[in-house]
Design a protein around this motif. Structure first.
Motif, PDB file in Angstrom:
ATOM      1  N   GLU A 225      13.773   8.879  33.415  1.00 41.91           N
ATOM      2  CA  GLU A 225      14.123   9.112  34.812  1.00 41.91           C
ATOM      3  C   GLU A 225      14.590  10.557  34.984  1.00 41.91           C
ATOM      4  O   GLU A 225      15.169  11.148  34.077  1.00 41.91           O
ATOM      5  CB  GLU A 225      15.269   8.194  35.231  1.00 41.91           C
ATOM      6  N   ILE A 228      18.232  13.632  40.366  1.00 39.30           N
ATOM      7  CA  ILE A 228      18.200  14.711  41.356  1.00 39.30           C
ATOM      8  C   ILE A 228      19.619  14.958  41.839  1.00 39.30           C
ATOM      9  O   ILE A 228      20.170  14.193  42.633  1.00 39.30           O
ATOM     10  CB  ILE A 228      17.261  14.342  42.526  1.00 39.30           C
ATOM     11  N   VAL A 243      10.836  18.862  43.530  1.00 36.96           N
ATOM     12  CA  VAL A 243      10.794  17.517  42.981  1.00 36.96           C
ATOM     13  C   VAL A 243       9.354  17.027  42.811  1.00 36.96           C
ATOM     14  O   VAL A 243       9.043  16.301  41.852  1.00 36.96           O
ATOM     15  CB  VAL A 243      11.626  16.544  43.847  1.00 36.96           C
ATOM     16  N   LEU A 257      13.162   8.640  40.130  1.00 38.25           N
ATOM     17  CA  LEU A 257      13.961   9.748  40.646  1.00 38.25           C
ATOM     18  C   LEU A 257      15.272   9.148  41.129  1.00 38.25           C
ATOM     19  O   LEU A 257      15.267   8.303  42.021  1.00 38.25           O
ATOM     20  CB  LEU A 257      13.258  10.451  41.812  1.00 38.25           C
ATOM     21  N   MET A 289      12.474  13.172  48.202  1.00 37.50           N
ATOM     22  CA  MET A 289      12.171  12.442  46.972  1.00 37.50           C
ATOM     23  C   MET A 289      11.178  11.319  47.230  1.00 37.50           C
ATOM     24  O   MET A 289      10.224  11.120  46.474  1.00 37.50           O
ATOM     25  CB  MET A 289      13.466  11.864  46.385  1.00 37.50           C
ATOM     26  N   VAL A 300      12.148   5.543  43.435  1.00 35.18           N
ATOM     27  CA  VAL A 300      13.311   6.297  43.919  1.00 35.18           C
ATOM     28  C   VAL A 300      14.534   5.378  43.931  1.00 35.18           C
ATOM     29  O   VAL A 300      14.459   4.231  44.365  1.00 35.18           O
ATOM     30  CB  VAL A 300      13.047   6.861  45.331  1.00 35.18           C
TER      31      VAL A 300
END
Length: 434
Positions: A225, A228, A243, A257, A289, A300
């Protein structure tokens, strides 16, 4: 023209035109298939729990479940009291409460990260070496005796210069320990924090590739993973979405993410009192993202709240309402995973998730059944909506919010048929409900 009468079909283009266009688009076809393979079709956990490496032990998962149950016993001993605290409807209160308690007894944690970063802090090399080796031993043992969470792994330090060597060594010790103990578990997850440049992702790819070579593992066995937590990971210096470039740099190894609420908020100058997953800065980052990850198979995850449900009942209920509301808000925005920092967050994590899926069960099932039967109705759904409806029901099954018999009764579809509507890749996999 009468029904059944033969049509006169005329064309003007030579076959070579279509063949030429197909040939010219072949590289694009290949690129689309490579970059946008769609959802992987595996179960996505509803949350990630992270525990400092020095605090993690063989009883951590069960301890979190027991502490969450104790919080329910003290602050919401029955369905009615939890409903009052969270604003649940009377119809939902009983089923949600029962399922929350059952979940905490059966599988309190879906995804656990042993933290060697912020939650662990700077330690001597000897101390971190020992902790990394210990983590590998405990994770292997947990999968062996059935006490593991479905997904487990570590969050290493980042690959910035001051801690890079330490990050690499901790990763190596942890993975090597697992291999020495018998191999990498299927539920292994690694988290790379504080990524600012795609080149750091490229470096992580090289690390795991070299490990695979050293241990004779299949190429691509190890994914990770990307967390962010910096503004640079959203908007690069040249104005591009960094990203998106990070996903490309991962070369198919990125699995998720994960938004870091507090590091990102601080990075863009949000005052401590306003750092939250529903701040406009957080919404912007997660929207970027989400678009960058769409179709890539990278999922996400939302972040966490640092407001802990501790103290007197009134204070616990206030913290629970906050966490419940943030979780419901995230689910509505298609962030199906988040981070939990305290055992007291588990009751409201599962209450929010279960309420979300149970209140939408009959409408979603009805729409999907009508679509399959081509029965029409007051909503005209398309294949993309059928995909979303079946994905919704499958996620509800995976986390324990829904039962397979009730979904089949309402839709007329088996799980395998749901998977065929949700994703061709998912239909090829068997995903066990908890």
């Amino acid at each position: 023209m009468g029904q059944g009468q033969q049509e006169n079909v005329a064309t003007s283009l030579a076959d070579e035109v279509g063949a030429g266009i197909s040939a010219s688009l072949a590289p694009v076809d290949a690129e689309l298939a490579r970059r946008y393979p769609g959802d992987p079709g595996t179960r996505q956990p509803v949350h990630t729990v992270y525990v400092p490496a020095d605090a993690f032990d063989a009883g951590t998962v069960r301890s979190w479940g027991d502490r969450a149950l104790a919080a329910l016993d003290e602050h919401a001993p029955d369905a009615a009291s939890l409903a009052r605290a969270l604003g649940l409807s009377g119809e939902l209160a009983g089923p949600v409460y029962e399922r929350v308690r059952a979940k905490l007894e059966r599988e309190p944690v879906e995804d656990l990260r042993i933290d060697f970063e912020d939650g662990y802090g700077p330690r001597s090399d000897e101390e971190e070496d020992i902790a990394a080796a210990r983590a590998a031993r405990l994770v292997h043992a947990a999968y062996g005796d059935g006490t593991a969470a479905p997904y487990m792994g570590i969050r290493m330090k980042c690959l910035e210069a001051p801690v890079r060597d330490r990050a690499i060594r901790t990763l190596d010790i942890f993975l090597s320990g697992l291999m020495e103990a018998g191999g990498l578990p299927e539920g292994l997850v690694l988290t790379l924090p504080k990524v600012t440049y795609p080149e750091q992702v490229t470096a992580m790819v090289r690390l795991v590739e070299e490990f695979e070579k050293a241990r004779g593992l299949e190429h691509g066995r190890i994914g990770f993973e990307i967390q962010i937590e910096t503004s640079q990971s959203i908007l690069a210096a040249d104005g591009t979405a960094a990203v998106a470039r990070m996903i490309v740099a991962a070369d198919g190894r990125a699995t998720g993410l994960h938004y870091g609420t507090f590091d990102y908020s601080a990075c863009v100058g949000v005052s401590a009192a306003y750092q939250s997953s529903d701040h406009p800065a957080a919404d912007h980052a997660k929207a970027v993202m989400q678009v960058a990850a769409a179709g890539t198979g990278v999922r996400v995850s939302d972040g966490s709240t640092n407001v802990l449900p501790v103290g007197p009942t009134s204070q616990v209920h206030e913290a629970w309402r906050l966490h419940y509301g943030l979780t419901r808000r995230a689910l509505a925005r298609a962030y199906y995973q988040g981070w939990d920092m305290h055992p007291g967050h588990l009751p409201t994590r599962y209450a929010a998730v279960y309420a979300f899926y149970r209140e939408g069960l009959e409408p979603a099932a009805g729409r999907l059944a009508a679509y399959v039967a081509k029965a029409g109705g007051d909503v005209m759904d398309e294949p993309a909506t059928a995909k979303a409806l079946s994905g919704y029901l499958l996620r509800g099954l995976d986390c324990g919010a829904l039962d397979s018999d009730e979904v089949t009764r309402l839709t007329g579809l088996t799980r395998a048929e749901l998977e065929s509507y949700a994703s061709p890749r998912r239909a090829d996999l068997t995903v066990s409900a908890p």
